[in-house]
Write a protein that holds these residues in place. Structure first.
Motif, PDB file in Angstrom:
ATOM      1  N   GLU A  66       0.807  -1.212   0.000  1.00 44.30           N
ATOM      2  CA  GLU A  66       0.000   0.000   0.000  1.00 44.30           C
ATOM      3  C   GLU A  66       0.850   1.276   0.000  1.00 44.30           C
ATOM      4  OE1 GLU A  66      -2.136  -3.389   1.788  1.00 44.30           O
ATOM      5  OE2 GLU A  66      -0.249  -2.442   2.321  1.00 44.30           O
ATOM      6  N   HIS A  67       2.101   1.182   0.387  1.00 43.99           N
ATOM      7  CA  HIS A  67       2.961   2.360   0.477  1.00 43.99           C
ATOM      8  C   HIS A  67       3.707   2.660  -0.823  1.00 43.99           C
ATOM      9  CE1 HIS A  67       3.231   2.098   5.154  1.00 43.99           C
ATOM     10  NE2 HIS A  67       2.006   2.103   4.709  1.00 43.99           N
ATOM     11  N   LEU A  68       3.658   1.754  -1.783  1.00 41.41           N
ATOM     12  CA  LEU A  68       4.408   1.956  -3.019  1.00 41.41           C
ATOM     13  C   LEU A  68       3.994   3.221  -3.763  1.00 41.41           C
ATOM     14  CD1 LEU A  68       4.669  -1.620  -4.557  1.00 41.41           C
ATOM     15  CD2 LEU A  68       6.432  -0.316  -3.376  1.00 41.41           C
ATOM     16  N   ALA A  69       2.719   3.590  -3.661  1.00 40.72           N
ATOM     17  CA  ALA A  69       2.236   4.773  -4.372  1.00 40.72           C
ATOM     18  C   ALA A  69       2.936   6.048  -3.901  1.00 40.72           C
ATOM     19  CB  ALA A  69       0.726   4.904  -4.192  1.00 40.72           C
ATOM     20  N   ASP A  70       3.453   6.050  -2.680  1.00 36.88           N
ATOM     21  CA  ASP A  70       4.126   7.222  -2.131  1.00 36.88           C
ATOM     22  C   ASP A  70       5.626   7.242  -2.407  1.00 36.88           C
ATOM     23  OD1 ASP A  70       1.714   8.128  -1.034  1.00 36.88           O
ATOM     24  OD2 ASP A  70       2.028   6.964   0.791  1.00 36.88           O
ATOM     25  N   PHE A  71       6.162   6.192  -3.001  1.00 37.37           N
ATOM     26  CA  PHE A  71       7.587   6.117  -3.291  1.00 37.37           C
ATOM     27  C   PHE A  71       7.919   6.964  -4.516  1.00 37.37           C
ATOM     28  CE2 PHE A  71       9.272   1.923  -1.306  1.00 37.37           C
ATOM     29  CZ  PHE A  71       8.620   2.199  -0.119  1.00 37.37           C
ATOM     30  N   ASP A  72       9.125   7.504  -4.517  1.00 42.27           N
ATOM     31  CA  ASP A  72       9.642   8.208  -5.681  1.00 42.27           C
ATOM     32  C   ASP A  72       9.843   7.175  -6.802  1.00 42.27           C
ATOM     33  OD1 ASP A  72      11.932   8.993  -7.478  1.00 42.27           O
ATOM     34  OD2 ASP A  72      11.755  10.833  -6.312  1.00 42.27           O
ATOM     35  N   PRO A  73       9.344   7.433  -8.010  1.00 36.42           N
ATOM     36  CA  PRO A  73       9.473   6.462  -9.109  1.00 36.42           C
ATOM     37  C   PRO A  73      10.927   6.078  -9.416  1.00 36.42           C
ATOM     38  CG  PRO A  73       7.911   8.170  -9.706  1.00 36.42           C
ATOM     39  CD  PRO A  73       8.543   8.587  -8.399  1.00 36.42           C
ATOM     40  N   ARG A  74      11.852   7.023  -9.284  1.00 30.74           N
ATOM     41  CA  ARG A  74      13.271   6.708  -9.533  1.00 30.74           C
ATOM     42  C   ARG A  74      13.798   5.737  -8.487  1.00 30.74           C
ATOM     43  NH1 ARG A  74      14.610  12.895  -9.891  1.00 30.74           N
ATOM     44  NH2 ARG A  74      13.537  12.544  -7.955  1.00 30.74           N
ATOM     45  N   PHE A  75      13.348   5.923  -7.236  1.00 28.96           N
ATOM     46  CA  PHE A  75      13.767   5.013  -6.175  1.00 28.96           C
ATOM     47  C   PHE A  75      13.193   3.618  -6.424  1.00 28.96           C
ATOM     48  CE2 PHE A  75      13.052   3.052  -1.965  1.00 28.96           C
ATOM     49  CZ  PHE A  75      14.372   2.929  -1.570  1.00 28.96           C
ATOM     50  N   LEU A  76      11.937   3.540  -6.855  1.00 33.10           N
ATOM     51  CA  LEU A  76      11.328   2.238  -7.164  1.00 33.10           C
ATOM     52  C   LEU A  76      12.100   1.519  -8.257  1.00 33.10           C
ATOM     53  CD1 LEU A  76       7.444   2.612  -7.156  1.00 33.10           C
ATOM     54  CD2 LEU A  76       8.848   1.095  -5.774  1.00 33.10           C
ATOM     55  N   LYS A  77      12.517   2.268  -9.266  1.00 24.63           N
ATOM     56  CA  LYS A  77      13.287   1.664 -10.359  1.00 24.63           C
ATOM     57  C   LYS A  77      14.612   1.099  -9.837  1.00 24.63           C
ATOM     58  CE  LYS A  77      13.674   2.464 -15.083  1.00 24.63           C
ATOM     59  NZ  LYS A  77      12.943   3.196 -16.046  1.00 24.63           N
ATOM     60  N   LYS A  78      15.250   1.839  -8.943  1.00 25.95           N
ATOM     61  CA  LYS A  78      16.507   1.380  -8.343  1.00 25.95           C
ATOM     62  C   LYS A  78      16.274   0.100  -7.547  1.00 25.95           C
ATOM     63  CE  LYS A  78      19.758   2.559  -4.714  1.00 25.95           C
ATOM     64  NZ  LYS A  78      20.068   3.466  -3.622  1.00 25.95           N
ATOM     65  N   VAL A  79      15.217   0.089  -6.735  1.00 26.78           N
ATOM     66  CA  VAL A  79      14.902  -1.082  -5.908  1.00 26.78           C
ATOM     67  C   VAL A  79      14.600  -2.289  -6.787  1.00 26.78           C
ATOM     68  CG1 VAL A  79      13.174  -2.026  -4.315  1.00 26.78           C
ATOM     69  CG2 VAL A  79      14.140   0.232  -3.902  1.00 26.78           C
ATOM     70  N   ASP A  80      13.846  -2.074  -7.865  1.00 30.82           N
ATOM     71  CA  ASP A  80      13.499  -3.173  -8.770  1.00 30.82           C
ATOM     72  C   ASP A  80      14.726  -3.773  -9.448  1.00 30.82           C
ATOM     73  OD1 ASP A  80      10.807  -3.061  -8.206  1.00 30.82           O
ATOM     74  OD2 ASP A  80      10.310  -1.819  -9.946  1.00 30.82           O
ATOM     75  N   SER A  81      15.786  -2.986  -9.600  1.00 30.09           N
ATOM     76  CA  SER A  81      16.985  -3.479 -10.283  1.00 30.09           C
ATOM     77  C   SER A  81      17.922  -4.266  -9.360  1.00 30.09           C
ATOM     78  CB  SER A  81      17.743  -2.309 -10.916  1.00 30.09           C
ATOM     79  OG  SER A  81      18.339  -1.510  -9.914  1.00 30.09           O
ATOM     80  N   LEU A  82      17.678  -4.209  -8.060  1.00 33.16           N
ATOM     81  CA  LEU A  82      18.550  -4.898  -7.111  1.00 33.16           C
ATOM     82  C   LEU A  82      18.365  -6.414  -7.172  1.00 33.16           C
ATOM     83  CD1 LEU A  82      18.021  -2.666  -3.948  1.00 33.16           C
ATOM     84  CD2 LEU A  82      19.991  -2.667  -5.473  1.00 33.16           C
ATOM     85  N   GLN A  83      19.456  -7.134  -7.012  1.00 35.74           N
ATOM     86  CA  GLN A  83      19.375  -8.583  -6.895  1.00 35.74           C
ATOM     87  C   GLN A  83      19.331  -8.977  -5.424  1.00 35.74           C
ATOM     88  OE1 GLN A  83      21.517 -11.000  -9.459  1.00 35.74           O
ATOM     89  NE2 GLN A  83      20.728  -9.909 -11.213  1.00 35.74           N
ATOM     90  N   ILE A  84      20.151  -8.303  -4.622  1.00 33.77           N
ATOM     91  CA  ILE A  84      20.141  -8.517  -3.172  1.00 33.77           C
ATOM     92  C   ILE A  84      20.201  -7.145  -2.538  1.00 33.77           C
ATOM     93  CG2 ILE A  84      21.389  -9.434  -1.190  1.00 33.77           C
ATOM     94  CD1 ILE A  84      22.353 -11.700  -2.952  1.00 33.77           C
ATOM     95  N   PRO A  85      19.305  -6.826  -1.673  1.00 28.91           N
ATOM     96  CA  PRO A  85      18.225  -7.666  -1.181  1.00 28.91           C
ATOM     97  C   PRO A  85      17.039  -7.674  -2.151  1.00 28.91           C
ATOM     98  CG  PRO A  85      18.105  -5.550  -0.103  1.00 28.91           C
ATOM     99  CD  PRO A  85      19.333  -5.531  -0.981  1.00 28.91           C
ATOM    100  N   LEU A  86      16.258  -8.705  -2.044  1.00 26.24           N
ATOM    101  CA  LEU A  86      15.007  -8.789  -2.770  1.00 26.24           C
ATOM    102  C   LEU A  86      13.978  -8.022  -1.948  1.00 26.24           C
ATOM    103  CD1 LEU A  86      13.250  -9.976  -5.024  1.00 26.24           C
ATOM    104  CD2 LEU A  86      12.931 -11.982  -3.579  1.00 26.24           C
ATOM    105  N   VAL A  87      13.387  -6.995  -2.532  1.00 22.62           N
ATOM    106  CA  VAL A  87      12.382  -6.187  -1.843  1.00 22.62           C
ATOM    107  C   VAL A  87      11.014  -6.663  -2.315  1.00 22.62           C
ATOM    108  CG1 VAL A  87      11.507  -3.867  -1.437  1.00 22.62           C
ATOM    109  CG2 VAL A  87      13.966  -4.247  -1.645  1.00 22.62           C
ATOM    110  N   VAL A  88      10.220  -7.155  -1.365  1.00 24.24           N
ATOM    111  CA  VAL A  88       8.943  -7.782  -1.688  1.00 24.24           C
ATOM    112  C   VAL A  88       7.787  -6.980  -1.096  1.00 24.24           C
ATOM    113  CG1 VAL A  88       7.580  -9.893  -1.504  1.00 24.24           C
ATOM    114  CG2 VAL A  88      10.086 -10.035  -1.599  1.00 24.24           C
ATOM    115  N   PRO A  89       7.000  -6.322  -1.953  1.00 27.02           N
ATOM    116  CA  PRO A  89       5.819  -5.637  -1.438  1.00 27.02           C
ATOM    117  C   PRO A  89       4.671  -6.633  -1.277  1.00 27.02           C
ATOM    118  CG  PRO A  89       6.152  -5.097  -3.754  1.00 27.02           C
ATOM    119  CD  PRO A  89       7.258  -6.020  -3.348  1.00 27.02           C
TER     120      PRO A  89
END
Length: 100
Positions: free
Chosen positions: A53-76
């Motif tokens: 539910e908090h993803l909508a408040d995240f900065d889109p650039r930060f989300l892109k960075k998080v999505d590109s990570l292999q470790i840690p795996l960030v699971v919403p």
């Protein structure tokens, strides 16, 4: 060895804390992003669970960075807040994020 962490609302934080998981209180989306940034800087965690539910408040650039990570795996995951999407909408959102 990597650890598991969860950022969650107050109503469920005690339950997760009882399991021994590194648990962090997170009530607002922008606060969740700040906590997540801190955990990413610290390192040592293999999986970090966050409220979907908090993803909508995240900065889109930060989300892109998080999505590109292999470790840690960030699971919403849905945590039953007022903005929790239907199961179909949740899966659709995951697919849209994966495809870009």
């Amino acid at each position: 060895m990597y650890k598991l962490a969860i950022l969650c609302p107050e109503r469920v934080v005690k339950g997760f804390a009882l399991t021994g998981i590194d648990t962090f209180l997170s009530e607002a989306g922008s606060r969740t992003q700040e906590l997540l940034e801190t955990l990413l800087e610290e390192g040592g965690r293999g999986v970090i669970i966050i409220p979907q539910e908090h993803l909508a408040d995240f900065d889109p650039r930060f989300l892109k960075k998080v999505d590109s990570l292999q470790i840690p795996l960030v699971v919403p995951i849905p945590m039953g807040g007022k903005d929790t999407a239907s199961p179909e909408a949740y899966v659709s959102q995951i697919v849209r994020r994966a495809i870009g």
